[in-house]
Design a protein around this motif. Structure first.
Motif, PDB file in Angstrom:
ATOM      1  N   TRP A  94       4.736   8.114   3.793  1.00 13.64           N
ATOM      2  CA  TRP A  94       5.571   7.855   2.303  1.00 13.64           C
ATOM      3  C   TRP A  94       4.133   7.111   1.323  1.00 13.64           C
ATOM      4  O   TRP A  94       4.345   6.945   0.744  1.00 13.64           O
ATOM      5  CB  TRP A  94       6.729   7.172   2.938  1.00 13.64           C
ATOM      6  N   LEU A  95       3.799   6.200   2.575  1.00 12.73           N
ATOM      7  CA  LEU A  95       2.397   5.116   1.552  1.00 12.73           C
ATOM      8  C   LEU A  95       1.358   5.686   1.032  1.00 12.73           C
ATOM      9  O   LEU A  95       0.918   5.349  -0.075  1.00 12.73           O
ATOM     10  CB  LEU A  95       1.998   4.323   2.738  1.00 12.73           C
ATOM     11  N   ALA A  96       0.664   6.911   1.660  1.00 14.21           N
ATOM     12  CA  ALA A  96      -0.097   7.734   1.151  1.00 14.21           C
ATOM     13  C   ALA A  96       0.294   8.553  -0.065  1.00 14.21           C
ATOM     14  O   ALA A  96      -0.171   8.724  -1.524  1.00 14.21           O
ATOM     15  CB  ALA A  96      -0.529   8.743   2.299  1.00 14.21           C
ATOM     16  N   VAL A  97       1.616   9.008  -0.136  1.00 10.77           N
ATOM     17  CA  VAL A  97       1.890   9.759  -1.346  1.00 10.77           C
ATOM     18  C   VAL A  97       2.526   8.824  -2.794  1.00 10.77           C
ATOM     19  O   VAL A  97       1.800   9.104  -3.841  1.00 10.77           O
ATOM     20  CB  VAL A  97       3.256  10.309  -1.129  1.00 10.77           C
ATOM     21  N   ALA A  98       2.297   7.612  -2.723  1.00  6.87           N
ATOM     22  CA  ALA A  98       3.036   6.308  -3.546  1.00  6.87           C
ATOM     23  C   ALA A  98       1.211   6.038  -3.576  1.00  6.87           C
ATOM     24  O   ALA A  98       1.267   5.441  -4.523  1.00  6.87           O
ATOM     25  CB  ALA A  98       3.466   5.331  -2.466  1.00  6.87           C
ATOM     26  N   GLY A  99       0.511   5.737  -2.635  1.00  7.32           N
ATOM     27  CA  GLY A  99      -0.661   5.129  -3.073  1.00  7.32           C
ATOM     28  C   GLY A  99      -1.564   6.176  -3.663  1.00  7.32           C
ATOM     29  O   GLY A  99      -2.634   5.935  -5.393  1.00  7.32           O
ATOM     30  N   PHE A 100      -1.452   7.723  -3.281  1.00  8.46           N
ATOM     31  CA  PHE A 100      -1.580   9.246  -4.681  1.00  8.46           C
ATOM     32  C   PHE A 100      -1.401   8.668  -6.289  1.00  8.46           C
ATOM     33  O   PHE A 100      -2.104   8.205  -6.816  1.00  8.46           O
ATOM     34  CB  PHE A 100      -2.027  10.321  -4.014  1.00  8.46           C
ATOM     35  N   ALA A 101       0.720   8.547  -5.842  1.00  6.01           N
ATOM     36  CA  ALA A 101       0.850   9.140  -7.808  1.00  6.01           C
ATOM     37  C   ALA A 101       0.656   7.029  -8.346  1.00  6.01           C
ATOM     38  O   ALA A 101       0.378   7.192  -9.259  1.00  6.01           O
ATOM     39  CB  ALA A 101       2.360   7.853  -7.180  1.00  6.01           C
ATOM     40  N   VAL A 102      -0.117   6.467  -7.817  1.00  7.75           N
ATOM     41  CA  VAL A 102      -0.169   4.879  -8.467  1.00  7.75           C
ATOM     42  C   VAL A 102      -1.519   5.543  -8.824  1.00  7.75           C
ATOM     43  O   VAL A 102      -1.766   4.436 -10.094  1.00  7.75           O
ATOM     44  CB  VAL A 102       0.109   3.784  -7.097  1.00  7.75           C
ATOM     45  N   ALA A 103      -2.398   5.498  -7.773  1.00  7.97           N
ATOM     46  CA  ALA A 103      -3.910   5.643  -8.064  1.00  7.97           C
ATOM     47  C   ALA A 103      -3.858   6.679  -9.356  1.00  7.97           C
ATOM     48  O   ALA A 103      -4.608   6.282 -10.580  1.00  7.97           O
ATOM     49  CB  ALA A 103      -4.927   5.274  -6.865  1.00  7.97           C
ATOM     50  N   VAL A 159      -5.147   0.874 -10.401  1.00  9.28           N
ATOM     51  CA  VAL A 159      -6.013   1.927  -9.698  1.00  9.28           C
ATOM     52  C   VAL A 159      -6.106   1.592  -8.073  1.00  9.28           C
ATOM     53  O   VAL A 159      -6.139   1.950  -7.009  1.00  9.28           O
ATOM     54  CB  VAL A 159      -6.782   1.996 -10.259  1.00  9.28           C
ATOM     55  N   CYS A 160      -6.530   0.415  -7.961  1.00 12.83           N
ATOM     56  CA  CYS A 160      -6.907  -0.069  -6.685  1.00 12.83           C
ATOM     57  C   CYS A 160      -6.480  -0.682  -6.012  1.00 12.83           C
ATOM     58  O   CYS A 160      -6.433  -0.662  -4.564  1.00 12.83           O
ATOM     59  CB  CYS A 160      -8.020  -2.310  -7.450  1.00 12.83           C
ATOM     60  N   ALA A 161      -4.916  -0.832  -6.428  1.00 17.82           N
ATOM     61  CA  ALA A 161      -3.620  -1.551  -4.966  1.00 17.82           C
ATOM     62  C   ALA A 161      -3.150   0.559  -4.487  1.00 17.82           C
ATOM     63  O   ALA A 161      -2.869   0.473  -3.612  1.00 17.82           O
ATOM     64  CB  ALA A 161      -2.419  -1.967  -6.518  1.00 17.82           C
ATOM     65  N   GLY A 162      -3.022   1.076  -5.999  1.00 16.86           N
ATOM     66  CA  GLY A 162      -3.347   2.202  -5.459  1.00 16.86           C
ATOM     67  C   GLY A 162      -4.509   3.254  -4.071  1.00 16.86           C
ATOM     68  O   GLY A 162      -4.239   3.470  -3.043  1.00 16.86           O
ATOM     69  N   LEU A 163      -5.536   2.683  -4.237  1.00 17.26           N
ATOM     70  CA  LEU A 163      -6.576   2.732  -3.537  1.00 17.26           C
ATOM     71  C   LEU A 163      -6.918   2.373  -1.974  1.00 17.26           C
ATOM     72  O   LEU A 163      -6.982   2.797  -1.624  1.00 17.26           O
ATOM     73  CB  LEU A 163      -8.398   2.848  -4.832  1.00 17.26           C
ATOM     74  N   LEU A 164      -5.698   1.550  -2.261  1.00 13.55           N
ATOM     75  CA  LEU A 164      -5.642  -0.110  -1.398  1.00 13.55           C
ATOM     76  C   LEU A 164      -4.383   0.819  -0.527  1.00 13.55           C
ATOM     77  O   LEU A 164      -4.801   0.904   0.652  1.00 13.55           O
ATOM     78  CB  LEU A 164      -5.923  -1.087  -1.260  1.00 13.55           C
ATOM     79  N   MET A 165      -3.781   1.395  -0.887  1.00 12.26           N
ATOM     80  CA  MET A 165      -2.363   2.279  -0.086  1.00 12.26           C
ATOM     81  C   MET A 165      -3.325   3.004   0.675  1.00 12.26           C
ATOM     82  O   MET A 165      -2.257   4.063   1.723  1.00 12.26           O
ATOM     83  CB  MET A 165      -1.371   1.909  -1.240  1.00 12.26           C
ATOM     84  N   LEU A 166      -3.890   4.213   0.102  1.00 10.06           N
ATOM     85  CA  LEU A 166      -3.850   5.587   0.256  1.00 10.06           C
ATOM     86  C   LEU A 166      -5.856   5.020   1.393  1.00 10.06           C
ATOM     87  O   LEU A 166      -5.134   6.025   2.276  1.00 10.06           O
ATOM     88  CB  LEU A 166      -5.377   5.996  -0.533  1.00 10.06           C
ATOM     89  N   GLY A 167      -6.423   4.018   1.490  1.00 11.24           N
ATOM     90  CA  GLY A 167      -6.790   3.215   2.523  1.00 11.24           C
ATOM     91  C   GLY A 167      -6.229   3.784   4.041  1.00 11.24           C
ATOM     92  O   GLY A 167      -6.524   3.938   4.747  1.00 11.24           O
ATOM     93  N   LEU A 168      -5.479   2.562   3.700  1.00  6.27           N
ATOM     94  CA  LEU A 168      -4.511   2.655   4.965  1.00  6.27           C
ATOM     95  C   LEU A 168      -2.916   3.580   5.577  1.00  6.27           C
ATOM     96  O   LEU A 168      -3.157   3.665   6.828  1.00  6.27           O
ATOM     97  CB  LEU A 168      -3.131   1.234   4.301  1.00  6.27           C
ATOM     98  N   ALA A 169      -2.759   4.527   4.984  1.00  2.77           N
ATOM     99  CA  ALA A 169      -2.038   5.673   5.031  1.00  2.77           C
ATOM    100  C   ALA A 169      -3.239   6.804   5.879  1.00  2.77           C
ATOM    101  O   ALA A 169      -2.610   7.452   6.271  1.00  2.77           O
ATOM    102  CB  ALA A 169      -1.348   6.033   3.956  1.00  2.77           C
ATOM    103  N   SER A 170      -4.456   7.028   4.941  1.00  5.81           N
ATOM    104  CA  SER A 170      -5.143   8.063   4.644  1.00  5.81           C
ATOM    105  C   SER A 170      -5.801   8.496   6.584  1.00  5.81           C
ATOM    106  O   SER A 170      -6.316   7.202   6.718  1.00  5.81           O
ATOM    107  CB  SER A 170      -5.989   8.689   4.814  1.00  5.81           C
ATOM    108  N   GLY A 171      -5.134   9.505   6.990  1.00 11.12           N
ATOM    109  CA  GLY A 171      -5.518   9.793   8.316  1.00 11.12           C
ATOM    110  C   GLY A 171      -6.919  10.928   8.247  1.00 11.12           C
ATOM    111  O   GLY A 171      -8.121  10.566   7.073  1.00 11.12           O
ATOM    112  N   GLU A 172      -7.952  11.748   9.361  1.00 11.01           N
ATOM    113  CA  GLU A 172      -8.550  11.758   9.543  1.00 11.01           C
ATOM    114  C   GLU A 172      -8.349  13.363   8.626  1.00 11.01           C
ATOM    115  O   GLU A 172      -7.745  13.473   8.393  1.00 11.01           O
ATOM    116  CB  GLU A 172      -9.517  12.224  10.325  1.00 11.01           C
ATOM    117  N   GLU A 173      -9.287  13.739   8.167  1.00 14.58           N
ATOM    118  CA  GLU A 173      -9.708  15.499   7.835  1.00 14.58           C
ATOM    119  C   GLU A 173      -9.470  16.211   8.058  1.00 14.58           C
ATOM    120  O   GLU A 173      -9.070  15.972   9.603  1.00 14.58           O
ATOM    121  CB  GLU A 173     -11.319  15.462   7.066  1.00 14.58           C
TER     122      GLU A 173
END
Length: 283
Positions: A244-253, A107-121
């Motif tokens: 791709w990193l956001a999709v992977a991070g979401f799926a992993v989390a 879960v923590c790894a997935g959130l880290l990936m999402l944090g790196l890939a997320s843009g603004e709302e």
């Protein structure tokens, strides 16, 4: 992102307190919409303390939803299950196995990936049709809870958990659709109805039936739908080249959260068993 993680900490800690309180309350009618059960749970300090943490978490969630995409906030809130596992291990003496600690790390790894890939709302404000549709979904959540009482315990817990997660997902989307305290905005009523129905249904799901099934439904309901709405209708995007990193991070989390849904299954309690000795979990 810090606010989203703070909300996850609040919700995860509150879930331990609320699940124990719900299990300690006298059995209700069996309906998913059981206000009497909620009132009995409210007499216990654990449930009240959990509600206080939920309030703090909700404020942090609103701040997060105003700055990062819904899919990021949804995945962070699903990570509250990791917080639940750790808090239950500390406060209730529940022993985490190696695979459960591994799920926390996933879960923590997935959130880290999402944090790196997320843009603004996204800048989308949502159409009137979307706001009315959101209100309709909130009403459907309440209806599903009302008719779920006749289901077997495990199926009932899964349906109530999924409906409660959908209600919390309605809240996530509604926050983005409310610009100010306008009583003419259907999203405001969707937020109130969806959030209230979700609390009722989740309390009923935790009181009887499989906690694992309820939690798995909860995770799916509060992540996938809101994320899709954010991308399709509200313009949520990722940083350039990092989709791709956001999709992977979401799926992993989410996968890690679903793995943690197996943690904390409550055994049937004997009359002499103190519910405070049992592991618990919820939203």
């Amino acid at each position: 992102m810090i606010c989203a993680l703070g909300a996850a900490v609040c919700f995860g800690t509150a879930s331990v307190l609320q699940a124990v309180a719900a299990r300690a309350a006298e059995p209700g009618t069996g309906s998913g919409v059981d206000t009497a059960l909620l009132l009995r749970a409210l007499r216990q300090w654990r449930y009240l303390a959990g509600l206080g943490l939920d309030g703090v978490g909700f404020v942090l969630q609103i701040v997060a939803l105003r700055h990062v995409p819904i899919y990021t906030v949804g995945a962070a809130l699903a990570a509250s299950l990791a917080v639940t596992a750790v808090v239950a291990a500390r406060l209730l003496g529940v022993r985490l196995r190696a695979n459960e600690w591994g799920a926390v790390a996933v879960v923590c790894a997935g959130l880290l990936m999402l944090g790196l890939a997320s843009g603004e709302e996204g800048s989308g404000k949502g159409s009137l049709a979307l706001k009315l549709g959101l209100l309709g979904v909130a009403g459907l959540v309440l209806l599903v809870g009302a008719v779920s009482g006749g289901l077997p315990d495990r199926a009932r817990a899964l349906v109530l958990g999924l409906a409660a997660g959908t209600g919390f997902g309605v809240v996530e989307v509604a926050v983005r659709l409310i610009d100010g305290p306008s009583l003419a905005n259907p999203a405001l009523y969707a937020l109130l109805l969806g959030g209230g129905a979700a609390f009722l249904l989740l309390t009923s799901a935790l009181q009887r039936g499989s906690v694992t099934a309820a939690t798995a439904g909860l995770v799916l309901g509060e992540t996938i739908g809101p994320a899709a709405v954010g991308v399709a209708w509200l313009g949520d995007r990722t940083r350039e080249g990092l989709t791709w990193l956001a999709v992977a991070g979401f799926a992993v989390a989410v996968a890690g959260a679903l793995a943690l849904a197996r943690f904390g299954e409550l055994p049937e309690q004997s009359p002499r068993q103190d519910p405070r000795q049992s592991p618990a979990r919820g939203h």
